[in-house]
Write a protein that holds these residues in place. Structure first.
Motif: not given
Length: 1010
Positions: A492, A586, A609
């Motif tokens: 994250n 991401g 994640v």
């Protein structure tokens, strides 16, 4: 700038100031300006006049001064040509003022009030500590830089003189520029056209942002040019940034050299400047160096002359550069020797120069390939590549003068392994690629650093594959630039590819796997979407349009969109597609669910994640979906057949039979993971476990499935039974890329179980997978072996010895013992180069103090490649006192361990279950000492990362969190990434430990029964 397995690099350690008055003694007199301004604050004494008389005298003096100025302006002689070339003294003239570069020394100036120099910002200016950017009132056009380094014990300093031609963009009464760890002796400002001095009323310094602020008695006129003249002294620091000193020993004699490393914000440590990538200018550089040494800079030398005041010093004058950013300026003063191939030269220490032959062989080949690839000729008259004993980065792309760490440029037959040759080739290719991407066209600001590093990383594989086709290096690219990057980007606390940076630490932190690896992977993905022809055409158009200037990522997207629409195969806006990848943090996991009755397929996406924070809304991407089936087996068509156009999910009909397996993301060209429904996973496992049919699946997709399955299980998206069943097929796999993916994925479990009671069962499972491949590859290294085979052997044997495979241990221990018994071990070593690292590590691990001391004694005299190995294997010992000793030696200047290698030492010690707590406790007990010695935020971050990566218990996480809070919360994003990674380890252990143990026990029973 090149980076592999290390983050690259801005130092913020502040060294001590040097008294400028002392520094000017015995140095050449400054020839840029007079020092007539009175900085004294004493009260004047002398004759006192009445006010009326003083006024009359002042008026007469003013009229006389005006008359004299007009006479000088109209009748003075023009500067001579040789004076222009020498950048020396000028008189104001009525000639072509466009050629006037450095303002006269002897211009009469009206007396001005004393100037106050302070480190406090003026009250009228509000300075935000988070804002790094300079005011946009003036722009540098040309720098004339003269620099004199002193390589003398006790006086590692340099003198500098710089004249900067400035264009005023907006009327202003201030000039603001960068400078840090510089003592400014004299600052003058003149109009370029008329040579008139501009009154300086105040000089201030704002240390937090490295700003020097010159306040003026009158505003500068918009559109006009001025010349800023500064004389100064600086420090040849030993922190591997700015203008720094380095040393080496030759025949017992210590020799000193001076070199530069300016990216990202360290040119300001060498000369006052506008140190931002968008502020390009032309540079004319002169370097004074000891006459028995040699200097290099970006351009070619046009003239040499003896120094007028320093005996045994010579001036080297370089031709004017093309417009470039300050971070690309470079110069060195060394006693190195060189080899040359036309306009291409390599430089190294005399003893190391023969090892630069391979770089000289492959460098020109890569240069010629890239000239054709970009369809733009290399614009400079020469390229120099220099191998430096101390260099913090892997290498640096300074325009025309590429600087390298020795291990990244030198290849020595009989000492360097095959993969060392590959490493040299890829680093050289990376830096030469930068000559176009980064140097010719430069990002406007560091937010788009990836345009530099992502492109250079992508092109390094393209270029090396073009000149060394037998290496099959594009397969290795998947491991380095996709699988390796996924690990960081799954946090994250990762960051966008195009990310705003507002502080020095943030700029430092983006020199990471995201900018390099993810940037490269996304360019590879885009190439497969558009095809080579369209992609290369768009890149060339982009470079031509922005040549010698600056760009942002939208400029690249625009050029690629235009090229694609000309071809007609891709009608979407590239920016719409790619912004979803570069402006979001991401990457996605694509979930494929099949309806085996109707043949339809459902595709959905979510962010992948490690720790799912449910409060966050998952972003969506434009995902290109290529696929094939058991009936098609088409692993060559990598263009997308379906798109998720920023949608959470879609449903599409496919033609796969219900008994056919289905594979998405052909050759893993898309930067995403793929998960399947349970039945499709079972179909894939069935084909993988078939020794006769598993090769129906492309080698890259076999590696992809292993890596995806194990990481999906790591995050709870797939059960570990299924994931470990995928890895079990490796027992009959004989290709490097899937094996490397498998060993990397299994390596995480190794780390998590290494301190547990069931580690033996895990080791036996991996050895069962390895045994067939290890027996087949063996220890015997054949001549002219392929790059892939060489690395395949190393990885297999290293893993086998790690789990104490009997034959592996026996061979390694015997080889090391024989080496120790050799009459002259420094000259005689019969261990094959390719497997030396394995034999050394096992020998040190199985032995005691004698074996460790033997390796240590070899370190100081070792060639770069051998030294690189020994630094790692010294951490293999199981003796705690030797590991403590090694860490202590790493923080001593007299140990022979260079500062550039400190991270390698800590990584080696922390790489085992025994050494990790020793290393972690060591940095906690010695944190302030470590900070002072290392002097680099980026290096500290790396050390924290490598010494904590094995932590996986809650009390260990709490200890780490306390240490970060109390000692190193200022390290920024990277240390937060460390905390998140360890938190994920803790959660994994609590959730999966028993599941893994149960599976291993069951697998062992099945193996025993069979």
């Amino acid at each position: 700038m090149f980076q592999k397995n290390q983050e690259l690099i801005i130092d913020y350690f502040r060294t001590g100031r040097v008294n400028g008055d002392v520094m000017t003694q015995a140095h050449e007199p400054l020839n840029v300006m007079d020092s007539t301004t009175d900085y004294s604050t004493k009260t004047a004494r002398g004759v006192h006049l009445s006010k009326p008389l003083a006024f009359i005298i002042l008026v007469i003096f003013g009229l006389t001064l005006v008359t004299a100025s007009l006479l000088v302006y109209n009748y003075a002689a023009c500067p001579r040509t040789d004076q222009l070339a020498n950048v020396t003294k000028y008189e104001i003239c009525h000639c072509d003022q466009s050629k006037l570069s450095v303002i006269p020394l002897k211009t009469e100036r009206p007396k001005i009030e004393p100037i106050e120099t302070t480190t406090e910002p003026p009250k009228e200016i509000v300075l935000s500590p988070s804002d790094l950017r300079l005011p946009e009132n003036v722009k540098p056009e040309r720098y004339y830089l003269k620099i004199t380094p002193y390589l003398i014990e006790g006086n590692f300093t340099f003198d500098g003189e710089v004249s900067v031609v400035l264009t005023v963009l907006n009327e202003t009464d201030q000039v603001v520029f960068h400078g840090v760890e510089l003592t400014l002796h004299d600052v003058k400002l003149y109009g370029r056209e008329d040579g008139r001095p501009v009154v300086i009323t105040r000089r201030t310094e704002e240390p937090l942002r490295h700003f020097h602020i010159v306040s003026l008695g009158q505003p500068l006129d918009t559109g006009k040019q001025y010349v800023l003249n500064i004389s100064y002294t600086g420090i040849l620091n030993d922190n591997l940034h700015g203008f720094y000193r380095s040393s080496y020993e030759e025949k017992g004699v210590k020799r000193w050299i001076a070199v530069t490393q300016f990216q990202a914000m360290d040119a300001r440590r060498a000369f006052p400047c506008w140190d931002e990538p968008a502020l390009k200018a032309r540079f004319t550089i002169s370097i004074a160096r000891p006459s028995n040494m040699t200097s290099l800079s970006n351009m070619d030398i046009i003239r040499k002359e003896p120094h007028k005041t320093l005996p045994n010093y010579t001036w080297d004058h370089y031709s004017e550069s093309l417009p470039m950013s300050t971070y690309l300026v470079a110069f060195t003063v060394t006693d190195f020797q060189n080899m040359t191939d036309r306009n291409f030269s390599v430089w190294a220490r005399k003893e190391a120069l023969p090892s630069a032959a391979f770089a000289l062989e492959i460098g020109p080949k890569i240069l010629r390939f890239l000239e054709d690839y970009y369809k733009i000729k290399f614009p400079l008259p020469k390229i120099d590549m220099i191998a430096l004993p101390d260099f913090k980065n892997g290498a640096m792309e300074n325009w025309g003068l590429l600087t390298f760490r020795e291990i990244a440029m030198l290849y020595e037959n009989g000492v360097s392994a095959t993969m060392d040759k590959v490493h040299v080739a890829t680093v050289v290719a990376h830096e030469i690629a930068h000559q176009w991407f980064g140097n010719l066209v430069t990002p406007s600001w560091w937010r788009d650093l990836w345009l530099n590093e992502g492109f250079a990383t992508y092109v390094e594989y393209v270029a090396v594959d073009a000149v060394e086709k037998s290496w099959n290096i594009t397969e290795i690219c998947i491991l380095d630039q996709v699988h390796n990057v996924f690990q960081l980007d799954a946090l994250n606390s990762s960051h966008q590819l195009s990310v705003d940076v507002t502080a020095s630490e943030e700029t430092d932190a983006i020199f990471d796997k995201i900018s390099y690896g993810k940037g490269s992977a996304l360019l590879r993905m885009l190439n497969h979407i558009l095809t080579d022809e369209v992609f290369n055409a768009g890149v060339t158009d982009y470079l031509n349009a922005k040549m010698y200037g600056n760009a942002e990522q939208r400029d690249l997207w625009s050029a690629l969109t235009t090229a694609a629409r000309k071809k007609g195969d891709f009608d979407a806006d590239v920016a719409v597609v790619m912004d979803s990848w570069t402006l979001q943090t991401g990457f996605p996991v694509l979930t494929v669910s099949r309806d085996y009755k109707t043949g339809s397929i459902s595709l959905s996406q979510e962010r992948f994640v490690l720790i799912n924070e449910t409060t966050q809304k998952s972003p969506v991407w434009w995902i290109p979906v290529s696929y094939t089936t058991a009936s098609e087996k088409d692993f060559h068509s990598t263009q997308p057949r379906l798109w998720l156009k920023g949608e959470k999910a879609i449903v599409s009909n496919i033609t796969a039979k219900k008994e056919d397996w289905f594979i998405a993301n052909i050759q893993q060209t898309g930067f995403y993971r793929v998960n399947y429904d349970q039945r499709n996973w079972e179909l894939l496992i069935k084909i993988l476990k078939d020794p006769k049919r598993f090769q129906d699946i492309h080698i890259i997709n076999r590696a992809q499935m292993v890596d995806d399955a194990m990481n999906l299980a790591l995050t709870g998206r797939l059960d570990y039974k299924t994931a470990l069943d995928v890895t079990s097929y490796l027992a009959h796999e004989r290709s490097y890329v899937p094996w490397k993916a498998g060993l990397s994925a299994l390596g995480y479990i190794d780390t998590m179980l290494s301190k547990g009671a069931n580690y033996l069962e895990y080791g036996r499972y991996v050895l069962r997978l390895l045994s067939g491949a290890v027996d087949e590859v063996g220890w015997e290294v054949t001549a002219n072996e392929s790059v892939i085979t060489a690395q395949y052997r190393v990885d297999l044997l290293a893993s086998a010895c790690h789990f104490e495979h009997p034959d592996c241990m026996e061979n390694a221990v015997r080889m090391y013992a024989n080496w120790m018994l050799a009459p002259n071990p420094d000259a005689y070593n019969e261990i094959p180069v390719e497997v030396r690292g394995i034999a050394y590590c096992v020998g040190v691990r199985a032995g005691g103090a004698r074996e460790w001391q033997f390796a240590w004694s070899r370190l100081r005299a070792a060639a770069p490649a051998e030294r690189h190995r020994l630094l790692s294997v010294l951490g293999c010992t199981r003796a705690p006192h030797l590991l403590h000793r090694y860490l202590e030696l790493a923080l001593r200047n007299d140990s022979g361990i260079r500062k550039q290698d400190v991270v390698r030492v800590f990584s080696a010690v922390a790489g085992t279950a025994i050494g990790q707590p020793i290393a972690f406790n060591f940095i906690r007990a010695n944190w302030q000492r470590l900070r002072s010695f290392v002097g680099s935020i980026s290096t500290l971050n790396l050390i924290v990362k490598v010494v904590t990566r094995r932590l996986n218990q809650r009390h260990e996480y709490e200890e780490l969190k306390r240490f970060v809070t109390e000692s190193c919360s200022d390290l920024g994003r990277p240390v937060q990434q460390v905390l998140e990674s360890i938190s994920a380890n803790v959660q994994w252990r609590e959730r999966n430990y028993q599941t893994i143990v149960d599976w291993l026990l069951t697998a062992e029973k099945i193996a025993e029964a069979s």
